[in-house]
Design an enzyme around this catalytic site. Structure first.
Site, mmCIF file in Angstrom:
data_model
loop_
_atom_site.group_PDB
_atom_site.id
_atom_site.type_symbol
_atom_site.label_atom_id
_atom_site.label_comp_id
_atom_site.label_asym_id
_atom_site.label_seq_id
_atom_site.Cartn_x
_atom_site.Cartn_y
_atom_site.Cartn_z
ATOM 1 N N GLU A 1 0.822 -1.214 0.000
ATOM 2 C CA GLU A 1 0.000 0.000 0.000
ATOM 3 C C GLU A 1 0.853 1.260 0.000
ATOM 4 O O GLU A 1 1.272 1.738 1.050
ATOM 5 C CB GLU A 1 -0.944 0.024 1.222
ATOM 6 C CG GLU A 1 -1.837 1.269 1.232
ATOM 7 C CD GLU A 1 -2.785 1.363 2.428
ATOM 8 O OE1 GLU A 1 -2.726 0.491 3.316
ATOM 9 O OE2 GLU A 1 -3.577 2.318 2.481
ATOM 10 N N LYS B 1 -2.432 -1.944 -3.223
ATOM 11 C CA LYS B 1 -3.500 -1.097 -2.668
ATOM 12 C C LYS B 1 -3.132 0.369 -2.889
ATOM 13 O O LYS B 1 -2.460 0.984 -2.061
ATOM 14 C CB LYS B 1 -3.676 -1.406 -1.174
ATOM 15 C CG LYS B 1 -4.704 -0.537 -0.470
ATOM 16 C CD LYS B 1 -5.076 -1.090 0.906
ATOM 17 C CE LYS B 1 -5.967 -0.105 1.648
ATOM 18 N NZ LYS B 1 -6.589 -0.667 2.833
#
Ligand code: 5MM
Length: 335
Positions: free
Chosen positions: A175, A217
């Site tokens: 992420e 992500k």
């Protein structure tokens, strides 16, 4: 198909996405304070248990990201939280970074920590039932940032984390969150996000990470929250896809967006437009925290005993996002 790749597909296929319920105690306390509920371990468990036992879990939520406190908590019937999630045919995951700290020699930027002792913590989380993990790097956009130093050092940490996670037979969520804060243009967001993601994959490849067993992500491409030049949803979709097409290797099976401060409806609508526009092989789904929980938290705070009512609110948001992950959402379904 490798074991890691099949975990990714189980989490993200058929309109399923991820519930990001990995708020640290400090963040969860802020969320609970905002609705005037006391932040105790019991209340944190009670809200999360309410979500995890909702009926939409089995149809819309392929995985749940937990925080260290939650993965070790038990519900009153004696089940632990990973068992509750598994009973809905969803997969438990765990946030393993220990937070973003000031980056030495670039004090306005952050570097995410948590590599020390990670191998042993991963073994413990695996035993507790986790099959995927999350690590978040944060970057801000200004004239001078993100700096090469922050782009490089966060990518390096994400790659070392990913390699350790796969060694322990779990799927790493990578992420890199380029924050919405600021008055930058969507074009700046596109340029900077592409640079950040490209560097992440360069490091992942250097660290021999199996890209077929990774979930990216990312943020969507948006103008800064304080920018006066906002772009339309279809421009968000086009620019987001352009960014991902040029920076994500095709071996990566799935992308699960963060909501990053968008309203619940914006996050759903933009995801829907992305899926209508998507001609790539990537699954494009959600890993939302606020955009899945906000309304449910507000409702729950009015009467924390009203489990059924809270679940109804959560089920609706989960269903809307699941439709959006298939490009089948429309605004009239919100009424
Ligand atoms: C759920 O919130 C996570 C942040 O927790 P801490 O800041 O307390 O560590 C966060 O990483 C979250 O998983 C992602 O940012 C996605 O959440 P949003 O709300 O942006 O969809």
């Amino acid at each position: 198909m490798s074991e890691l790749n099949s975990i990714v597909l189980k989490i993200l296929s058929n309109g399923k996405g991820i519930l990001a319920a990995d708020e640290s105690t400090a963040t969860m306390t802020k969320r609970l304070d905002s609705v005037n509920v006391q932040s105790t371990p019991e209340n944190r468990l009670s809200f999360r248990q309410t979500l995890f036992s909702s009926s939409s879990m089995s149809s819309c939520i392929g995985g749940v990201i937990l925080y260290d406190e939650t993965i070790k908590q038990k519900i009153p019937d004696g089940k632990n939280i990973p068992e509750l999630i598994q009973s809905a045919n969803s997969i438990p995951g765990i946030k393993v970074d220990t937070g973003a700290k000031i980056l030495a020699n670039s004090p306005n930027e952050k570097i995410t920590e948590g590599l020390d002792g990670l191998r042993d913590r991963l073994k413990e989380y695996y035993k507790l039932g986790a099959r995927f993990t999350k690590w978040r790097g944060v970057y801000n956009i200004t004239k001078d940032y993100p700096s090469k130093l922050s782009i490089h050092s966060n990518a390096h940490a994400l790659a070392r984390y990913s390699a350790l996670v796969q060694e322990c037979n779990m799927v790493p969520i990578v992420e890199p969150e380029v924050l919405m804060d600021g008055n930058h243009s969507a074009q700046d967001c596109l340029t900077k996000t592409s640079e950040v993601i490209k560097k992440c994959f360069e490091e992942l490849i250097l660290h021999k990470v199996d890209l077929t067993g990774v979930i990216l992500k990312p943020n969507m491409i948006l103008a800064g929250a304080e920018s006066s030049n906002k772009i339309s949803g279809s421009e968000v979709a086009k620019m987001t896809i352009e960014c991902l097409k040029s920076s994500v290797p095709t071996e990566v099976p799935g992308i699960a967006f963060l909501s990053g401060g968008q309203t619940e409806i914006e996050a759903t609508e933009n995801l829907n437009l992305i899926n209508i526009e998507n001609k790539t092989e990537f699954i494009m789904s959600y890993s939302y925290g606020r955009a899945l929980q906000q309304s449910a938290l507000k409702y729950w705070s009015k009467d924390i005993k009203d489990i059924e009512g809270t679940q109804k609110v959560f089920n609706h948001r989960a269903k809307m996002n699941s439709l959006a992950a298939q490009g089948k959402w429309s605004k009239d379904l919100e009424d």
